[in-house]
Design a protein around this motif. Structure first.
Motif, PDB file in Angstrom:
ATOM      1  N   ALA A   1      -0.324  11.222   3.317  1.00  0.00           N
ATOM      2  CA  ALA A   1       0.031   9.955   2.679  1.00  0.00           C
ATOM      3  C   ALA A   1      -0.827   9.721   1.438  1.00  0.00           C
ATOM      4  O   ALA A   1      -2.032   9.985   1.440  1.00  0.00           O
ATOM      5  N   GLU A   2      -0.191   9.223   0.402  1.00  0.00           N
ATOM      6  CA  GLU A   2      -0.899   9.005  -0.861  1.00  0.00           C
ATOM      7  C   GLU A   2      -2.033   7.998  -0.708  1.00  0.00           C
ATOM      8  O   GLU A   2      -3.093   8.134  -1.343  1.00  0.00           O
ATOM      9  N   LYS A   3      -1.866   7.008   0.158  1.00  0.00           N
ATOM     10  CA  LYS A   3      -2.936   6.020   0.340  1.00  0.00           C
ATOM     11  C   LYS A   3      -4.172   6.657   0.974  1.00  0.00           C
ATOM     12  O   LYS A   3      -5.298   6.221   0.721  1.00  0.00           O
ATOM     13  N   SER A   4      -3.967   7.703   1.784  1.00  0.00           N
ATOM     14  CA  SER A   4      -5.109   8.422   2.353  1.00  0.00           C
ATOM     15  C   SER A   4      -5.798   9.255   1.285  1.00  0.00           C
ATOM     16  O   SER A   4      -7.021   9.428   1.306  1.00  0.00           O
ATOM     17  N   MET A   5      -5.016   9.795   0.350  1.00  0.00           N
ATOM     18  CA  MET A   5      -5.598  10.591  -0.732  1.00  0.00           C
ATOM     19  C   MET A   5      -6.451   9.729  -1.659  1.00  0.00           C
ATOM     20  O   MET A   5      -7.316  10.239  -2.368  1.00  0.00           O
ATOM     21  N   ARG A   6      -6.225   8.415  -1.657  1.00  0.00           N
ATOM     22  CA  ARG A   6      -7.013   7.530  -2.509  1.00  0.00           C
ATOM     23  C   ARG A   6      -8.407   7.270  -1.948  1.00  0.00           C
ATOM     24  O   ARG A   6      -9.270   6.743  -2.653  1.00  0.00           O
ATOM     25  N   ARG A   7      -8.630   7.627  -0.677  1.00  0.00           N
ATOM     26  CA  ARG A   7      -9.974   7.515  -0.110  1.00  0.00           C
ATOM     27  C   ARG A   7     -10.823   8.654  -0.675  1.00  0.00           C
ATOM     28  O   ARG A   7     -10.403   9.807  -0.670  1.00  0.00           O
ATOM     29  N   LYS A   8     -12.020   8.340  -1.132  1.00  0.00           N
ATOM     30  CA  LYS A   8     -12.827   9.327  -1.861  1.00  0.00           C
ATOM     31  C   LYS A   8     -13.123  10.559  -1.009  1.00  0.00           C
ATOM     32  O   LYS A   8     -12.871  11.689  -1.430  1.00  0.00           O
ATOM     33  N   PHE A   9     -13.679  10.353   0.169  1.00  0.00           N
ATOM     34  CA  PHE A   9     -14.103  11.493   0.982  1.00  0.00           C
ATOM     35  C   PHE A   9     -12.899  12.290   1.491  1.00  0.00           C
ATOM     36  O   PHE A   9     -12.801  13.505   1.294  1.00  0.00           O
ATOM     37  N   ILE A  10     -11.966  11.587   2.120  1.00  0.00           N
ATOM     38  CA  ILE A  10     -10.796  12.258   2.691  1.00  0.00           C
ATOM     39  C   ILE A  10      -9.938  12.870   1.595  1.00  0.00           C
ATOM     40  O   ILE A  10      -9.457  14.001   1.708  1.00  0.00           O
ATOM     41  N   GLY A  11      -9.750  12.123   0.505  1.00  0.00           N
ATOM     42  CA  GLY A  11      -8.918  12.625  -0.582  1.00  0.00           C
ATOM     43  C   GLY A  11      -9.493  13.867  -1.238  1.00  0.00           C
ATOM     44  O   GLY A  11      -8.763  14.813  -1.556  1.00  0.00           O
ATOM     45  N   GLY A  12     -10.810  13.901  -1.421  1.00  0.00           N
ATOM     46  CA  GLY A  12     -11.436  15.072  -2.032  1.00  0.00           C
ATOM     47  C   GLY A  12     -11.269  16.319  -1.187  1.00  0.00           C
ATOM     48  O   GLY A  12     -10.932  17.397  -1.694  1.00  0.00           O
ATOM     49  N   ILE A  13     -11.504  16.192   0.107  1.00  0.00           N
ATOM     50  CA  ILE A  13     -11.346  17.332   1.007  1.00  0.00           C
ATOM     51  C   ILE A  13      -9.887  17.774   1.074  1.00  0.00           C
ATOM     52  O   ILE A  13      -9.577  18.969   1.056  1.00  0.00           O
ATOM     53  N   ALA A  14      -8.984  16.793   1.173  1.00  0.00           N
ATOM     54  CA  ALA A  14      -7.564  17.114   1.293  1.00  0.00           C
ATOM     55  C   ALA A  14      -7.046  17.847   0.063  1.00  0.00           C
ATOM     56  O   ALA A  14      -6.270  18.800   0.168  1.00  0.00           O
TER      57      ALA A  14
ATOM     58  N   ALA B   1      -8.793  19.768  -1.991  1.00  0.00           N
ATOM     59  CA  ALA B   1      -9.328  21.129  -1.991  1.00  0.00           C
ATOM     60  C   ALA B   1      -8.617  22.008  -0.978  1.00  0.00           C
ATOM     61  O   ALA B   1      -8.520  23.228  -1.157  1.00  0.00           O
ATOM     62  N   ALA B   2      -8.089  21.392   0.086  1.00  0.00           N
ATOM     63  CA  ALA B   2      -7.375  22.143   1.118  1.00  0.00           C
ATOM     64  C   ALA B   2      -5.904  22.328   0.772  1.00  0.00           C
ATOM     65  O   ALA B   2      -5.136  22.839   1.597  1.00  0.00           O
ATOM     66  N   GLY B   3      -5.491  21.924  -0.437  1.00  0.00           N
ATOM     67  CA  GLY B   3      -4.117  22.136  -0.872  1.00  0.00           C
ATOM     68  C   GLY B   3      -3.131  21.118  -0.357  1.00  0.00           C
ATOM     69  O   GLY B   3      -1.922  21.356  -0.388  1.00  0.00           O
ATOM     70  N   ALA B   4      -3.604  19.961   0.129  1.00  0.00           N
ATOM     71  CA  ALA B   4      -2.701  18.939   0.650  1.00  0.00           C
ATOM     72  C   ALA B   4      -1.833  18.367  -0.465  1.00  0.00           C
ATOM     73  O   ALA B   4      -2.252  18.260  -1.622  1.00  0.00           O
ATOM     74  N   VAL B   5      -0.616  18.000  -0.100  1.00  0.00           N
ATOM     75  CA  VAL B   5       0.341  17.444  -1.055  1.00  0.00           C
ATOM     76  C   VAL B   5       0.466  15.945  -0.795  1.00  0.00           C
ATOM     77  O   VAL B   5       0.861  15.538   0.299  1.00  0.00           O
ATOM     78  N   PRO B   6       0.116  15.084  -1.766  1.00  0.00           N
ATOM     79  CA  PRO B   6       0.211  13.634  -1.543  1.00  0.00           C
ATOM     80  C   PRO B   6       1.654  13.152  -1.542  1.00  0.00           C
ATOM     81  O   PRO B   6       2.462  13.574  -2.369  1.00  0.00           O
ATOM     82  N   VAL B   7       1.957  12.272  -0.594  1.00  0.00           N
ATOM     83  CA  VAL B   7       3.308  11.724  -0.464  1.00  0.00           C
ATOM     84  C   VAL B   7       3.220  10.203  -0.502  1.00  0.00           C
ATOM     85  O   VAL B   7       2.519   9.595   0.311  1.00  0.00           O
ATOM     86  N   ALA B   8       3.915   9.599  -1.450  1.00  0.00           N
ATOM     87  CA  ALA B   8       3.973   8.140  -1.521  1.00  0.00           C
ATOM     88  C   ALA B   8       5.029   7.633  -0.545  1.00  0.00           C
ATOM     89  O   ALA B   8       6.133   8.168  -0.482  1.00  0.00           O
ATOM     90  N   ARG B   9       4.674   6.621   0.232  1.00  0.00           N
ATOM     91  CA  ARG B   9       5.605   6.052   1.200  1.00  0.00           C
ATOM     92  C   ARG B   9       5.874   4.600   0.830  1.00  0.00           C
ATOM     93  O   ARG B   9       4.937   3.828   0.600  1.00  0.00           O
TER      94      ARG B   9
END
Length: 748
Positions: free
Chosen positions: A81-94, A96-104
């Motif tokens: 979720a894009e809102k999770s990617m906006r969190r600094k710690f979680i978003g940075g790790i995600a 780097a792990a190739g996660a794809v942000p999805v806006a809901r």
């Protein structure tokens, strides 16, 4: 030619480092994590992993990533979720792990002005009107109208047209009794959403009978970038992971699947139909997902090949129909690897029936427990209106209530058959063991208490915030495990650093009141502290886990000392025996009607077939021994989670005969060796046959043909056994050693 920049790049070494760090936390948080059927995952080629139910927010992808990396040596790029990617710690790790942000869209809902209502629900159910609304300013075509949440669920519908500030046409009408009651104020609506009294005055809302309902709006979301990133990953023969329910939740049933997974698969195959894309269903089955030291089973279903007809249908422009059909295929595949029930009460009923169906107390591997629960849910759903099932449901619920009132667990009812001497001796013995466990637990508990308290308080607060912002959560428990892990990950290093600095300062100041020798340098104190404090915490974790198991076993022993309560336990034990026979009888009668291979593929042997309950296998019995073979040391090994045996011995999960079985100083929990084996459940059950003879006159082509035929036959046999639950998992009626045995551990 310059290399094209990836839309969602994955840094492999960061991915592996992150996974290694979080795997330590996962191993500490979960007592057991069993993969089942991971041999079905292809080792190469593009794959879409669809996982459900999404019951543990950020923990779900971590567990799945670790299992796939260990078992298939592959990396997964998850949609997050894009809102999770906006969190600094979680978003940075995600990232780097190739996660794809999805806006809901539902993550961006806003309260709107005024109230809305359905003026004519029978003839124009897609027409929405408002009083005091500003549709032309606060809503947009392609966005959503969201109704207030009721029982954790908020109905929503897509906007097709906006006709001024007070009139909207929807793409699809609101459905369901709750939503229609909210929009009409009528109480003559059936659960199917039909109106019993027909037409009413469309101006009823103006007469004061109904003023409409409040609502929220959500914007239209453009997912073009998401699909481009997914197609790019699949074109590179990579793996993409998605939770098709759209978000985490704590419900007992699957939520309706979003169309994204079908669009991704069909869109990729429409461009490259020969890519070999597979869809792998993954069942995330938890036992108390939000609790510390809980258990999990990750089950993989058979790979799904998208039918060529659906690809052609998608190419021809019938995208909605193709997507709908593929989504149905994916849903059925997920149902086959998950345990779902209509509500929490039904799930509790099923689990109670499963325990009663295993009267011998034979310890089942977690994947077999999941499979048994799944079959019972399927049978209950099909026969729930049968009078036998209704009567049995009432009896089991009464039995569960009696257990709750007494404060005992189902397997502890067996204590009622112990003599008063045995009860007193056992109680004193376990109190002594509990004292030893307390001594081993107390230092680490005190040192790590700030982390325990902080993780508990923060996880509760975050669950309340998630519940308030969600339209599908019931209690917000799906975020608790995530925040417990995140808080521990952040605070534990700080806490250990503080303790190390304090001990170093104390040594420098006065040599710890003179107890520290002068020859010990400060750098050695630092190294010693960084090893000592984590070791104390880990020892406390291990001792505390065993101590809690012992503590939970004391109440039924204390109750057995009281003549009144002991008499109640005796009656409850007799009731349990009666219910066990009744549950077994009903299952044996209805099972063959539901499952044609019921007797051939049964998980639990019928202990009442000959009129007596057969004794369970000793954990030390070799494979060549049968159930009736007397052996020594039948209770020699502690096994967490086992029930009471029919032989009258104490439950194995509360025995402490073998201290080494808790693996106090193991680098990983004992479940690690077992968890890896679960994936090979389809490989270990068939014996190796000798080579067939080949005539010297046969050509090389004929030899190759025979080899291919033998390999095909063996593969079919392997898959059949895996689907039936045979293989390395031994059935209760096979007479072989249980998974608790030393040999069984090698298979699991």
């Amino acid at each position: 030619m310059a290399r094209r920049k990836e839309l969602a790049p994955m840094v492999n070494w960061i991915y592996d480092l992150m996974l290694w760090i979080f795997s330590i936390l996962v191993d500490l948080f979960f007592r057991e994590v069993h993969p089942r059927g991971s041999w079905k995952v292809p080792r190469r080629g593009p794959i879409i992993f669809v996982a459900a139910p999404h019951a543990n927010q950020f923990v779900d992808p971590l567990i799945l990533m670790r299992v796939i990396r260990m078992e298939a040596r592959r990396r997964i790029a998850f949609l997050i979720a894009e809102k999770s990617m906006r969190r600094k710690f979680i978003g940075g790790i995600a990232r780097a792990a190739g996660a794809v942000p999805v806006a809901r869209a539902l993550d961006s809902t806003k309260s709107a002005t005024g109230n809305i209502y359905l003026p004519d629900p029978l003839h124009t159910p897609k027409l929405i009107r408002g009083t005091g609304t500003k549709f032309d300013k606060e809503a947009q075509v392609g966005g959503l109208l969201v109704l207030p949440s009721v029982n954790g669920t908020a109905a929503n519908a897509e906007i097709l047209e906006i006709h001024g500030p007070d009139e909207i046409f929807l793409k699809n009408a609101f459905k369901g009794a709750v939503a229609l009651r909210q929009l009409t104020g009528r109480d003559d609506i059936t659960e199917e959403g039909t109106f019993e009294n027909g037409d009413v005055d469309e101006n009823r809302h103006l007469l004061g009978d109904f003023a409409g309902t409040s609502f929220k709006t959500a914007p239209k979301v453009d997912q073009t970038m998401v699909y481009d990133a997914v197609f790019e990953r699949l074109d590179a023969n990579g793996c993409v992971g998605i939770f098709p329910e759209g978000g985490s939740h704590d419900r007992t049933e699957l939520l309706p699947l979003k169309a994204g997974v079908a669009i991704m698969a069909l869109g990729s195959l429409a461009v490259n139909p020969n890519s070999g894309l597979k869809i792998i269903p993954c069942g995330m089955n938890y036992f108390h997902a939000h609790k510390f030291r809980s258990r999990a089973v990750v089950e993989f279903g058979n790979p799904i090949d998208v039918p060529i007809e659906l690809i052609e249908l998608y190419r021809s422009g019938e995208r909605r129909e193709a997507t709908s059909q593929l989504l149905q295929i994916v849903y059925q595949a997920l149902v086959a690897v998950t345990v779902t029930s209509p509500d929490y009460d039904t799930l509790m009923l099923i689990q109670a029936a499963r325990r009663l169906y295993n009267p011998t107390g034979k310890k089942l591997p977690l994947p077999m427990i999941v499979e048994l629960n799944r079959r019972l849910v399927k049978g209950y759903t099909h026969y729930k209106d049968d009078p036998r099932i209704s009567n049995l449901k009432t009896s089991v619920n009464v039995y569960n209530k009696q257990l709750w009132l007494l404060g005992v667990r189902d397997h502890q009812v067996e204590y009622a058959k112990f003599s008063i001497t045995t009860v007193v001796f056992t109680l004193l013995y376990r109190l002594g063991k509990l004292g030893v466990m307390a001594v081993g637990t107390l230092p680490g508990l005190v040192l790590f208490a700030p982390v325990f308290v902080a993780s508990k308080l923060i996880s509760i607060r975050k669950s309340r915030e998630a519940l308030a912002a969600s339209t599908v959560k019931l209690q917000g428990r799906d975020v608790m495990a995530t925040w417990k892990l995140l808080v521990a990950l952040a605070l534990a290093p700080l806490l250990y650093t503080f303790y190390t600095a304090f001990l170093t300062w104390w040594t420098y100041s006065n040599r710890v009141q003179g107890y520290m020798p002068d020859w010990v340098p400060l750098w050695m104190v630092v190294v010693f502290s960084l090893i000592l404090f984590p070791s104390i915490t880990f020892a406390a974790l291990r001792f505390g886990e065993t101590g809690m198991d012992i503590l939970k076993s004391l109440r039924p022993l204390v109750l057995s000392l009281n003549p009144t309560s002991a008499n109640t336990l005796v009656k409850l034990r007799q009731e349990r025996a009666r219910l066990s026979a009744e549950v077994t009888e009903v299952i044996n009668r209805l099972g063959p009607e539901m499952f044609p291979d019921f007797d051939a593929a049964r998980i639990i042997a019928d202990p009442f077939r000959d009129g007596t309950i057969q004794e369970p296998v000793s954990p030390r019995v070799p494979r060549e021994h049968t159930r009736d073979t007397p052996t020594r040391g039948s209770n020699a090994e502690a096994s967490i989670g086992g029930g009471a045996s029919a032989q009258g011995h104490l439950p194995r999960n509360e025995s402490f005969a073998n201290l080494g079985s808790i693996a106090l100083f193991a680098s990983r929990p004992p479940s690690r060796s077992r968890s890896r084996s679960g994936s090979t459940s389809g490989l270990g059950g068939s014996g190796v046959k000798g080579f067939s003879t080949i005539s010297s006159k046969e050509t090389l082509d004929e030899v190759s043909k025979k080899i291919r035929g033998a390999m095909r036959e063996r593969g079919m046999e392997r898959r059949r056994k895996s689907e039936e639950g045979i293989g390395s998992w031994e059935f209760a009626d096979s007479g072989t050693a249980t998974p608790g045995s030393e040999e069984g551990k090698k298979d699991i």
